[in-house]
Design a protein around this motif. Structure first.
Motif, PDB file in Angstrom:
ATOM      1  N   ALA A  29      49.875  35.966  14.962  1.00  0.00           N
ATOM      2  CA  ALA A  29      49.726  36.161  13.669  1.00  0.00           C
ATOM      3  C   ALA A  29      48.310  35.615  12.963  1.00  0.00           C
ATOM      4  CB  ALA A  29      50.846  35.147  12.845  1.00  0.00           C
ATOM      5  N   ALA A  30      47.846  34.362  13.550  1.00  0.00           N
ATOM      6  CA  ALA A  30      46.762  33.959  13.223  1.00  0.00           C
ATOM      7  C   ALA A  30      45.552  34.952  13.287  1.00  0.00           C
ATOM      8  CB  ALA A  30      46.381  32.740  14.051  1.00  0.00           C
ATOM      9  N   THR A  31      45.618  35.851  14.408  1.00  0.00           N
ATOM     10  CA  THR A  31      44.596  36.662  14.700  1.00  0.00           C
ATOM     11  C   THR A  31      44.801  37.972  13.696  1.00  0.00           C
ATOM     12  OG1 THR A  31      44.733  36.155  17.076  1.00  0.00           O
ATOM     13  CG2 THR A  31      43.577  38.154  16.448  1.00  0.00           C
ATOM     14  N   GLN A  44      55.802  37.250   4.864  1.00  0.00           N
ATOM     15  CA  GLN A  44      56.726  37.618   6.268  1.00  0.00           C
ATOM     16  C   GLN A  44      55.848  36.755   7.179  1.00  0.00           C
ATOM     17  OE1 GLN A  44      57.206  41.556   7.097  1.00  0.00           O
ATOM     18  NE2 GLN A  44      57.131  42.233   4.885  1.00  0.00           N
ATOM     19  N   VAL A  45      54.693  36.690   7.151  1.00  0.00           N
ATOM     20  CA  VAL A  45      54.031  35.941   8.368  1.00  0.00           C
ATOM     21  C   VAL A  45      54.413  34.482   8.228  1.00  0.00           C
ATOM     22  CG1 VAL A  45      51.834  34.971   9.210  1.00  0.00           C
ATOM     23  CG2 VAL A  45      52.274  37.216   8.710  1.00  0.00           C
ATOM     24  N   ARG A  78      57.106  33.105   6.609  1.00  0.00           N
ATOM     25  CA  ARG A  78      58.617  32.892   6.881  1.00  0.00           C
ATOM     26  C   ARG A  78      59.137  32.842   8.219  1.00  0.00           C
ATOM     27  NH1 ARG A  78      61.835  36.259   2.382  1.00  0.00           N
ATOM     28  NH2 ARG A  78      60.753  35.789   0.682  1.00  0.00           N
ATOM     29  N   THR A  79      58.242  33.723   8.991  1.00  0.00           N
ATOM     30  CA  THR A  79      58.344  33.837  10.440  1.00  0.00           C
ATOM     31  C   THR A  79      57.935  32.486  11.163  1.00  0.00           C
ATOM     32  OG1 THR A  79      58.104  36.312  10.631  1.00  0.00           O
ATOM     33  CG2 THR A  79      57.775  35.025  12.641  1.00  0.00           C
ATOM     34  N   ALA A  80      56.884  31.932  11.027  1.00  0.00           N
ATOM     35  CA  ALA A  80      56.233  30.642  11.092  1.00  0.00           C
ATOM     36  C   ALA A  80      57.316  29.525  10.933  1.00  0.00           C
ATOM     37  CB  ALA A  80      55.042  30.169  10.809  1.00  0.00           C
ATOM     38  N   VAL A  81      57.739  29.609   9.572  1.00  0.00           N
ATOM     39  CA  VAL A  81      58.675  28.591   9.352  1.00  0.00           C
ATOM     40  C   VAL A  81      60.236  28.791  10.097  1.00  0.00           C
ATOM     41  CG1 VAL A  81      60.303  27.746   7.444  1.00  0.00           C
ATOM     42  CG2 VAL A  81      57.894  28.245   6.842  1.00  0.00           C
ATOM     43  N   ALA A  82      60.590  29.912  10.376  1.00  0.00           N
ATOM     44  CA  ALA A  82      61.692  30.034  11.091  1.00  0.00           C
ATOM     45  C   ALA A  82      61.631  29.612  12.582  1.00  0.00           C
ATOM     46  CB  ALA A  82      62.076  31.404  11.195  1.00  0.00           C
ATOM     47  N   ASP A  83      60.274  29.921  13.370  1.00  0.00           N
ATOM     48  CA  ASP A  83      60.101  29.570  14.437  1.00  0.00           C
ATOM     49  C   ASP A  83      60.182  28.152  14.777  1.00  0.00           C
ATOM     50  OD1 ASP A  83      59.871  31.774  15.922  1.00  0.00           O
ATOM     51  OD2 ASP A  83      57.750  32.043  15.481  1.00  0.00           O
ATOM     52  N   ALA A  84      59.424  27.426  13.581  1.00  0.00           N
ATOM     53  CA  ALA A  84      59.257  25.806  13.623  1.00  0.00           C
ATOM     54  C   ALA A  84      60.692  25.209  13.429  1.00  0.00           C
ATOM     55  CB  ALA A  84      58.519  25.253  12.335  1.00  0.00           C
ATOM     56  N   LEU A  85      61.520  25.749  12.459  1.00  0.00           N
ATOM     57  CA  LEU A  85      63.012  25.302  12.485  1.00  0.00           C
ATOM     58  C   LEU A  85      63.777  25.367  13.895  1.00  0.00           C
ATOM     59  CD1 LEU A  85      63.718  26.507   8.769  1.00  0.00           C
ATOM     60  CD2 LEU A  85      63.562  24.119   9.524  1.00  0.00           C
ATOM     61  N   GLY A  86      63.404  26.449  14.245  1.00  0.00           N
ATOM     62  CA  GLY A  86      64.266  26.790  15.557  1.00  0.00           C
ATOM     63  C   GLY A  86      63.726  25.570  16.641  1.00  0.00           C
ATOM     64  N   VAL A  87      62.492  25.393  16.806  1.00  0.00           N
ATOM     65  CA  VAL A  87      61.962  24.535  17.789  1.00  0.00           C
ATOM     66  C   VAL A  87      62.759  23.062  17.212  1.00  0.00           C
ATOM     67  CG1 VAL A  87      60.083  22.929  18.250  1.00  0.00           C
ATOM     68  CG2 VAL A  87      59.904  25.520  18.046  1.00  0.00           C
ATOM     69  N   ALA A  88      62.516  22.579  16.144  1.00  0.00           N
ATOM     70  CA  ALA A  88      63.116  21.255  15.666  1.00  0.00           C
ATOM     71  C   ALA A  88      64.709  21.365  15.940  1.00  0.00           C
ATOM     72  CB  ALA A  88      63.029  21.200  14.026  1.00  0.00           C
ATOM     73  N   ASP A  89      65.481  22.358  15.704  1.00  0.00           N
ATOM     74  CA  ASP A  89      66.874  22.432  16.047  1.00  0.00           C
ATOM     75  C   ASP A  89      67.093  22.099  17.590  1.00  0.00           C
ATOM     76  OD1 ASP A  89      67.526  22.672  13.278  1.00  0.00           O
ATOM     77  OD2 ASP A  89      67.769  24.772  13.580  1.00  0.00           O
TER      78      ASP A  89
END
Length: 357
Positions: A146-148, A51-52, A54-65
């Motif tokens: 998440a990293a913490t 889940q952590v 996937r959330t990071a991936v979704a955030d990165a894709l949102g930034v890219a878009d």
């Protein structure tokens, strides 16, 4: 998806024969333990680490878009356009490093294909640089948390680095586009003479304070070894000495900046020594003088020192206990921002030398 061969046309068999085949098929399936009413395979439930991720991936894709969309705006200044392109490229690199989007291999339902086509809608206007800054800031904050907290040390280290990269990108883009940027991350180490604590197995209050975006109180990273404390003290005090010597040969604003950074590293060296219970003992590694890295100018020296410290902080994020890494994550972010302030090219993965191109 591979193209399936077209089904061959078969002759219609007599009804009695078809009934016999159906009866035999039921018997075979029953004998194999397979029931005709078995439901189709379902998506597996992701665990906490997934889940952590996937959330990071979704955030990165949102930034890219958003960054890609913002580049389509008319009249965009070239520096802003170039920065948006870099942000999008780094975001795609983050997605790749995280393992990409999850695909289960289970075919989705085709019901949507049966619905009539929706009417064409007006195209959305391009995103604005301010929206990209906001998305970067939100992603950086989520990755910090998440990293913490995540239980996986390797994933924590990667996500902490990605969050630091996003914080730098948000700061750079905000300055170029003249829009509000994210709040700075300012770690604060304990003052000399403060009662210290040794690392514990579970999160406990400590004299280490920090002022991250959320303003929450940090705790002493649990899992730091005696060797870790000595290495941190030595690195921070070595940076103090090098910047202090350099400042003595400089004047003006650069001298003030060097001295301010030198004092910060000196205070942290003292704090780490106290937290590790090695201050003013035979285990205290601080020296009167250190070898200074060769550098032709002030920015090069600062970048050399901060790169080494950032790598140390990222490494320790991966080896310390969950719920106690906040200070180390903040130090990594602040080191990346310092590198940017002194003219270093932005990195997609601050503190991770193995990810360098």
């Amino acid at each position: 998806m591979e193209r399936q061969p077209a089904p061959t046309r078969r002759r219609r068999r007599p009804r009695a024969h078809a009934a016999l085949v159906a009866a035999l098929l039921v018997g075979v399936l029953a004998g194999c333990g397979v029931r005709l009413e078995t439901p189709p395979p379902a998506e597996p439930v992701p665990d906490a680490l997934e889940q952590v991720r996937r959330t990071a991936v979704a955030d990165a894709l949102g930034v890219a878009d958003l960054a890609t969309s913002a580049q389509q705006a008319e009249g965009l200044p070239e520096p802003v356009s170039a920065e948006l392109a870099r942000v999008a490229a780094d975001a795609h690199a983050h997605v790749d490093a995280l393992g990409g989007q999850y695909e289960s291999g289970i075919d989705p339902d085709d019901d949507a294909d049966l619905d009539p086509s929706p009417e064409a809608s007006e195209p959305e206007p391009p995103a604005t640089p301010a929206e990209v800054v906001g998305t970067l800031s939100d992603a950086a904050a989520r990755n910090r948390t998440a990293a913490t907290t995540t239980s996986g040390g390797d994933l924590a280290r990667l996500i902490a680095s990605i969050g630091a990269s996003q914080a730098v990108s948000a700061t750079r883009l905000a300055a170029l586009a003249a829009v509000p940027g994210p709040d700075p991350v300012v770690p604060t180490m304990p003052a000399p003479g403060t009662t210290t604590q040794t690392p514990a197995a579970s999160p406990t209050p400590s004299p280490v304070a920090t002022t991250p975006p959320g303003g929450e109180q940090s705790v002493l990273p649990a899992g730091l070894t005696a060797s870790d404390f000595r290495a941190l003290v030595l690195a921070e005090d070595g940076a103090r000495y090098a910047l202090e010597v350099r400042a003595a040969r400089t004047s003006g604003d650069d001298r003030a900046r060097l001295l301010a950074r030198s004092r910060a590293h000196g205070e942290r060296a003292q704090a780490w020594a106290e937290l590790g219970s090695i201050a003013d003992t035979a285990q205290d590694p601080r020296r009167v003088a250190y070898a200074i890295p060769r550098a032709d100018d002030d920015p090069t020296l600062v970048r050399t020192l901060e790169t080494g410290l950032g790598t140390s902080f990222a490494t320790l994020v991966g080896t310390t206990a969950p719920m106690t890494r906040g200070l180390l994550v903040d130090l990594l972010v602040e080191s990346a921002l310092t590198l940017d302030a002194w003219g270093a090219p932005p990195l997609a993965f601050p503190g991770l030398p193995e990810q360098l191109p």
